[in-house]
Design a protein around this motif. Structure first.
Motif, PDB file in Angstrom:
ATOM      1  N   SER A  15      -9.922   6.969  -2.525  1.00 10.07           N
ATOM      2  CA  SER A  15      -9.139   6.042  -3.228  1.00 10.07           C
ATOM      3  C   SER A  15      -7.703   5.628  -2.388  1.00 10.07           C
ATOM      4  O   SER A  15      -7.440   4.732  -2.132  1.00 10.07           O
ATOM      5  N   ASN A  18      -8.359   3.989   1.218  1.00 11.86           N
ATOM      6  CA  ASN A  18      -9.028   2.521   1.079  1.00 11.86           C
ATOM      7  C   ASN A  18      -7.929   1.569   0.483  1.00 11.86           C
ATOM      8  O   ASN A  18      -8.295   0.347   0.422  1.00 11.86           O
ATOM      9  N   SER A  19      -7.183   2.176  -0.385  1.00 13.11           N
ATOM     10  CA  SER A  19      -6.227   1.159  -1.237  1.00 13.11           C
ATOM     11  C   SER A  19      -5.090   0.781  -0.469  1.00 13.11           C
ATOM     12  O   SER A  19      -4.375  -0.177  -0.958  1.00 13.11           O
ATOM     13  N   TYR A  35     -17.164 -11.998  -1.675  1.00 12.86           N
ATOM     14  CA  TYR A  35     -17.992 -10.790  -2.234  1.00 12.86           C
ATOM     15  C   TYR A  35     -19.181 -10.384  -1.340  1.00 12.86           C
ATOM     16  O   TYR A  35     -19.724 -11.342  -1.140  1.00 12.86           O
ATOM     17  N   CYS A  47     -12.768 -12.730  -9.131  1.00 15.03           N
ATOM     18  CA  CYS A  47     -11.873 -11.706  -8.296  1.00 15.03           C
ATOM     19  C   CYS A  47     -11.851 -10.204  -9.185  1.00 15.03           C
ATOM     20  O   CYS A  47     -11.616 -10.530 -10.312  1.00 15.03           O
ATOM     21  N   ASP A  48     -12.376  -9.071  -8.833  1.00 20.58           N
ATOM     22  CA  ASP A  48     -12.217  -7.889  -9.257  1.00 20.58           C
ATOM     23  C   ASP A  48     -11.732  -6.945  -8.314  1.00 20.58           C
ATOM     24  O   ASP A  48     -12.400  -6.610  -7.546  1.00 20.58           O
ATOM     25  N   ALA A  49     -10.391  -6.630  -8.460  1.00 23.25           N
ATOM     26  CA  ALA A  49      -9.771  -5.679  -7.614  1.00 23.25           C
ATOM     27  C   ALA A  49     -10.311  -4.358  -7.613  1.00 23.25           C
ATOM     28  O   ALA A  49     -10.046  -3.593  -6.704  1.00 23.25           O
ATOM     29  N   SER A  50     -10.977  -3.899  -8.518  1.00 19.88           N
ATOM     30  CA  SER A  50     -11.641  -2.634  -8.650  1.00 19.88           C
ATOM     31  C   SER A  50     -12.885  -2.617  -8.021  1.00 19.88           C
ATOM     32  O   SER A  50     -13.436  -1.453  -7.913  1.00 19.88           O
ATOM     33  N   PHE A  51     -13.516  -3.609  -7.501  1.00 23.08           N
ATOM     34  CA  PHE A  51     -14.808  -3.842  -7.088  1.00 23.08           C
ATOM     35  C   PHE A  51     -14.858  -3.652  -5.492  1.00 23.08           C
ATOM     36  O   PHE A  51     -14.245  -4.605  -4.699  1.00 23.08           O
ATOM     37  N   SER A  52     -15.309  -2.494  -5.021  1.00 26.05           N
ATOM     38  CA  SER A  52     -15.404  -2.127  -3.439  1.00 26.05           C
ATOM     39  C   SER A  52     -16.009  -3.256  -2.485  1.00 26.05           C
ATOM     40  O   SER A  52     -15.861  -3.539  -1.550  1.00 26.05           O
ATOM     41  N   ARG A  55     -13.681  -5.809  -1.434  1.00 20.70           N
ATOM     42  CA  ARG A  55     -12.161  -5.401  -0.576  1.00 20.70           C
ATOM     43  C   ARG A  55     -12.587  -5.258   0.636  1.00 20.70           C
ATOM     44  O   ARG A  55     -13.738  -4.796   1.248  1.00 20.70           O
TER      45      ARG A  55
END
Length: 203
Positions: A15, A18-19, A35, A47-52, A55
């Protein structure tokens, strides 16, 4: 107990690594983010910031990698309307070299082709010569262009290779630890069934 602690440590490392400099590629006009559904399908979604799968991260001065697939954003042909997909990272491939051309316009380096959300029912990303609002991208949650979180190190190949190897190693470690935890749990339950605790009745 020790296995669980190692598992948690791997999750924290994954985490944190990668963050720190990853981001979501956001189109303000559509209010959606890029996506990566698979290596061959790159489109947009809410958009979903928790979705890898949403990212991305710069791993050189011109290459962007998908954190979900460890593959680089690119196109197999440098032509108008060609689909943008994920490819094995290759610094010498001009179809993977990106740049910011003004404040928000983003496209292939040295070519009049831009990352675009096409004006059709299809949601997949393409290269397009147009410079309108659908070819303009920000870092989600900011008013900054994609290059504002660009690559900083001068030793591009060495560090980008380190990133791929390091993140892959952590991912493999997480898989192994997950399997080990599941196997240990199953064995513990099996032992508790085959060797039930004997209760003595003193009455």
């Amino acid at each position: 107990m020790m296995m669980n602690l190692l598992y948690i440590l791997l999750l924290v490392l994954w985490s944190a690594f990668n963050s720190t400099s990853s981001f979501l590629i956001y189109n303000k006009d559509h209010n959606k983010c890029v996506y990566a559904a698979s290596a061959a399908v790159v489109l947009t979604a809410p958009c979903d910031a928790s979705f890898s799968a949403q990212r991305f991260q710069w791993i050189s001065s011109s290459r962007i990698i998908s954190l979900a697939f460890n593959l680089c954003l690119g196109a197999e042909k440098i032509e108008n309307w060609v689909k943008v997909i994920l490819l094995p990272c290759n610094e010498s491939d001009p179809g993977q070299t990106w740049e910011c051309k003004d404040e928000t316009l983003f496209g292939l380096k040295g070519h009049p082709l831009h990352l675009n959300h096409r004006n059709t029912d299809k949601k997949d990303m393409v290269l397009f010569t147009g410079t309108g609002v659908w070819s303009r991208w920000l870092i989600y949650g900011t008013e900054e262009n994609l290059c504002s979180h660009g690559y900083q190190d001068h030793h591009e190949e060495g560090v980008s290779l380190f990133y791929i190897c390091y993140s892959s190693s952590i991912a493999i470690g997480l898989v192994i630890m997950t399997v080990a935890v599941i196997v240990t749990t199953i064995r513990s339950k099996k032992d508790s069934i085959t060797n039930p605790t004997t209760v003595t009745d003193n009455d």
